[in-house]
Design a protein around this motif. Structure first.
Motif, PDB file in Angstrom:
ATOM      1  N   SER A  77       2.845 -43.320  66.282  1.00 45.32           N
ATOM      2  CA  SER A  77       1.838 -42.279  66.066  1.00 45.32           C
ATOM      3  C   SER A  77       0.472 -42.712  66.568  1.00 45.32           C
ATOM      4  O   SER A  77      -0.376 -41.857  66.868  1.00 45.32           O
ATOM      5  CB  SER A  77       1.748 -41.942  64.573  1.00 45.32           C
ATOM      6  OG  SER A  77       2.963 -41.385  64.112  1.00 45.32           O
TER       7      SER A  77
ATOM      8  N   ASP B 240       5.649 -43.236  62.471  1.00 42.65           N
ATOM      9  CA  ASP B 240       6.680 -42.251  62.818  1.00 42.65           C
ATOM     10  C   ASP B 240       6.244 -40.884  62.303  1.00 42.65           C
ATOM     11  O   ASP B 240       6.278 -40.611  61.099  1.00 42.65           O
ATOM     12  CB  ASP B 240       8.012 -42.656  62.192  1.00 42.65           C
ATOM     13  CG  ASP B 240       9.141 -41.680  62.540  1.00 42.65           C
ATOM     14  OD1 ASP B 240       8.887 -40.700  63.261  1.00 42.65           O
ATOM     15  OD2 ASP B 240      10.272 -41.915  62.075  1.00 42.65           O
ATOM     16  N   SER B 241       5.831 -40.013  63.214  1.00 41.12           N
ATOM     17  CA  SER B 241       5.292 -38.708  62.811  1.00 41.12           C
ATOM     18  C   SER B 241       6.323 -37.817  62.144  1.00 41.12           C
ATOM     19  O   SER B 241       5.969 -36.858  61.458  1.00 41.12           O
ATOM     20  CB  SER B 241       4.701 -37.996  64.034  1.00 41.12           C
ATOM     21  OG  SER B 241       5.719 -37.729  64.993  1.00 41.12           O
ATOM     22  N   ASP B 242       7.608 -38.126  62.329  1.00 40.38           N
ATOM     23  CA  ASP B 242       8.659 -37.290  61.749  1.00 40.38           C
ATOM     24  C   ASP B 242       9.270 -37.897  60.489  1.00 40.38           C
ATOM     25  O   ASP B 242      10.252 -37.360  59.953  1.00 40.38           O
ATOM     26  CB  ASP B 242       9.772 -37.055  62.784  1.00 40.38           C
ATOM     27  CG  ASP B 242       9.288 -36.269  63.994  1.00 40.38           C
ATOM     28  OD1 ASP B 242       8.465 -35.349  63.800  1.00 40.38           O
ATOM     29  OD2 ASP B 242       9.707 -36.590  65.122  1.00 40.38           O
ATOM     30  N   SER B 243       8.700 -39.006  60.011  1.00 42.44           N
ATOM     31  CA  SER B 243       9.269 -39.662  58.827  1.00 42.44           C
ATOM     32  C   SER B 243       9.015 -38.828  57.573  1.00 42.44           C
ATOM     33  O   SER B 243       8.134 -37.965  57.533  1.00 42.44           O
ATOM     34  CB  SER B 243       8.655 -41.054  58.648  1.00 42.44           C
ATOM     35  OG  SER B 243       7.269 -40.956  58.365  1.00 42.44           O
TER      36      SER B 243
ATOM     37  N   ALA C  97      -0.627 -36.454  64.660  1.00 49.87           N
ATOM     38  CA  ALA C  97       0.259 -37.032  63.659  1.00 49.87           C
ATOM     39  C   ALA C  97      -0.499 -37.939  62.694  1.00 49.87           C
ATOM     40  O   ALA C  97      -1.459 -38.606  63.089  1.00 49.87           O
ATOM     41  CB  ALA C  97       1.356 -37.846  64.342  1.00 49.87           C
TER      42      ALA C  97
ATOM     43  N   ASP D  49      -0.463 -41.077  69.849  1.00 56.97           N
ATOM     44  CA  ASP D  49      -0.552 -39.616  69.954  1.00 56.97           C
ATOM     45  C   ASP D  49      -1.768 -39.242  70.805  1.00 56.97           C
ATOM     46  O   ASP D  49      -2.909 -39.603  70.488  1.00 56.97           O
ATOM     47  CB  ASP D  49      -0.678 -39.014  68.549  1.00 56.97           C
ATOM     48  CG  ASP D  49      -0.494 -37.502  68.538  1.00 56.97           C
ATOM     49  OD1 ASP D  49      -0.850 -36.859  69.539  1.00 56.97           O
ATOM     50  OD2 ASP D  49      -0.007 -36.972  67.521  1.00 56.97           O
TER      51      ASP D  49
ATOM     52  N   ASN E 284       5.511 -36.611  56.530  1.00 57.27           N
ATOM     53  CA  ASN E 284       5.491 -35.209  56.102  1.00 57.27           C
ATOM     54  C   ASN E 284       4.942 -35.069  54.696  1.00 57.27           C
ATOM     55  O   ASN E 284       4.306 -34.058  54.360  1.00 57.27           O
ATOM     56  CB  ASN E 284       6.902 -34.611  56.192  1.00 57.27           C
ATOM     57  CG  ASN E 284       7.321 -34.361  57.634  1.00 57.27           C
ATOM     58  OD1 ASN E 284       6.515 -33.952  58.466  1.00 57.27           O
ATOM     59  ND2 ASN E 284       8.592 -34.616  57.936  1.00 57.27           N
TER      60      ASN E 284
END
Length: 578
Positions: free
Chosen positions: A476, A275-278, A311, A479, A282
């Motif tokens: 991810s 999950d690139s937004d986890s 990602a 991507d 980050n």
């Protein structure tokens, strides 16, 4: 042979040199796990392990380059049934891992089953005999004097060659014309003196990140040729204090808890690579940026070269404490221009001049999407594995372990079983338990005089792979801004598992016999569920923390009491003096 022992319990000997109940290809972590399970779970000794190298260990026997180590903590990168309290570091080096695997092979007396310097050329399913015919080639000089090739007949065939066994050589013009030395990282020559040499490293993945810090210590100059940057997070490696190792040895529950905590941490890391937004994805971006800027202060032009656009997780995240510092060393240069060609004396890049080198190191990984390459596998009705996978758009298998039209055949570390967040050993143990159950039914049938051949239903495999590809397509790994060894040429993710390790262990905690069909003579699938069975429950090894601290203390007290009791008993018997 074997006197009154039942057939599966009799080891393969001289008289049945070309016949076995089970043939295992590969004596690495997977092949050894399968062998141990055959002995422990199935009471089967009628098997052979074919190993093309001269020793056990698989990838840890083949990869001996400077700095070679594991990116999973040592206490988790080991068998659950053979935990090691004496790892010297949080992250072990290649030699220590190999020593551990040699110890396992010796403890479980596996050497008598292994035929070293023996490579598999081809394996064919015989539709009439319902058996596998495996052609092998003997490469050892003395052994080959007896017979340099022969065929082994078996009831079951297991591929334990994994995904990281065939080096990938880059297709760079002029590579064969280089007058200096060329070495692939997986075929390292330690007799070559690196002192004062000018070295080119082609590739910048995990292998290069381990090699670079070691080579900068002795080389006069190094140039690292980077195609795309990688996300790099701290390893936080450190020695394991001798006092703590003693505690692990004499208080096993502490070792179990250390392993469980590592399991918990690694499973939590799953969202980072999917999950690139986890939050943790980050966090990786932050860790990478901090380490990079610390090594290259006030150099935004370098930051731009080393910061990925894709990602975290799309390519394998590099875990290293010393990659960026090594890259910033005075004798190291980062080159990001595409390589135009290799010349007789060096490397030429697009839009630049040629650099001269003594040694070109190929840190270019392995042929991963081919899986069993270069072995030729032919299943029922003469269907080749390459054809089966071409028709399905890439390598596919039921849970990564069995393939339609390949009866009585099992895979370790097969399609969609690779991980980006946890220890592959955890997957291997689940696969071994699952496959040993299939083998058990096949051997029981032969013992009763009713040969059995099992293969997964093509329809079930198609459904499973559609489900897993749908999940992977949202991860991810998919991507489009990066290419990786996880994907084939069409972009299909053929290597990685879509979920956590616990999910996979749960999937393989039972055999659903409705997934399989019996294969009759002539190669036709019957579509019949095995003997009316619905499922066989296997359970799983629960690696994650499942007990609280109080229960851990109680277990520790029991362990200490048992240890003290053993010492007292030994003294009374006049044994060892403490």
């Amino acid at each position: 042979m074997g006197g009154s022992k039942p057939w599966p319990q009799v080891s393969v000997g001289n008289k049945d040199h070309t016949s076995a109940a089970v043939v295992i290809i590969g004596a690495g972590i997977s092949g050894m796990c399968m062998a141990i399970d055959l002995i422990r779970r199935n009471k089967c000794h009628n098997f052979v392990i074919l190993e093309k190298s001269s020793g056990v260990g698989g990838t840890w026997h083949d990869n001996k380059y400077p700095g070679c180590c594991c990116d999973v903590s040592s206490h988790l990168y080991s068998y659950s049934f053979e935990q090691n309290p004496d790892w010297s570091r949080v992250y072990p080096g290649q030699e220590e891992i190999l020593d551990y695997l040699i110890h396992v092979a010796e403890k479980y007396k596996l050497y008598k089953y292994i035929r070293f310097n023996t490579s598999v050329e081809e394996a064919r399913w015989d539709d009439n005999e319902l058996k596998w015919k495996t052609d092998v080639k003997v490469s050892g000089d003395k052994d080959s004097e007896f017979n340099d090739c022969y065929t082994i007949t078996s009831d079951f065939l297991i591929s334990a060659v994994g995904q990281l066994n065939q080096p990938a050589y880059p297709k760079i013009p002029g590579l064969d014309d280089f007058h200096g030395r060329v070495m692939h990282s997986a075929r390292w020559d330690w007799s070559y003196d690196l002192s004062g040499k000018k070295i080119a490293i082609i590739g910048n993945g995990a292998t290069a990140a381990q090699l670079l810090p070691e080579l900068t210590k002795t080389a006069s100059a190094i140039t690292l040729y980077q195609r795309t940057p990688n996300w790099v997070m701290p390893r936080l490696d450190a020695p394991v204090p001798s006092l703590l190792r003693s505690a692990y040895r004499y208080l096993p529950p502490l070792l179990w808890r250390a392993r469980a905590l590592q399991m918990d941490f690694r499973e939590d890391f799953y969202s980072a690579v999917t999950d690139s937004d986890s939050v943790i994805a980050n966090q990786i971006r932050g860790w990478c940026g901090d380490a990079m800027r610390a090594a290259f202060p006030d150099q935004p032009e370098v930051w731009a070269k080393l910061t990925p656009e894709y990602a975290p997780g799309c390519k394998r995240v590099i875990i290293s404490d010393d990659y960026f510092p090594a890259l910033a060393a005075p004798n190291c240069t980062l080159e990001t221009s595409p390589i135009r060609r290799i010349t007789p004396t060096g490397v030429s890049v697009e839009g630049g001049t040629e650099q001269e080198f003594d040694l070109v190191v190929l840190a270019t990984g392995f042929q991963t999407i081919e899986f069993l390459s270069p072995i030729k596998i032919t299943g029922a009705n003469g269907r080749g594995l390459a054809d089966i996978w071409e028709e399905s758009g890439g390598a596919t298998a039921l849970y990564g372990t069995t393939v339609p039209s390949l009866p009585n055949f099992g895979l370790f570390y097969g399609p969609n079983t690779n991980l980006g967040h946890n220890s592959i050993v955890l997957m291997i143990e689940a696969q071994s338990r699952y496959l040993s159950t299939l083998i058990s039914n096949v051997l029981d049938a032969r013992t009763s005089g009713k040969p059995l051949a099992l293969q997964p239903k093509a329809s079930r495999v198609a459904v499973f792979n559609a489900e897993i590809q749908e999940r992977l397509g949202k991860s991810s790994f998919a991507d489009e801004r990066c290419s990786s060894w996880y994907k084939n040429a069409e972009g299909r993710i053929t290597n990685n598992w879509a979920g956590t390790v616990v999910e996979y262990q749960e999937v393989l905690s039972k055999v659903d016999w409705g997934d399989f069909e019996a294969v009759e003579k002539g190669g036709k699938g019957s579509g019949v569920v095995l003997g009316g069975k619905k499922e066989t429950k296997l359970g799983r090894v629960r690696e994650e923390t499942v007990v609280g601290n109080t229960a851990l203390v109680v277990a520790g007290i029991v362990a200490v009491t048992a240890a003290v009791g053993a010492v007292v008993l030994e003294r009374r018997r006049g044994g060892r003096k403490w």
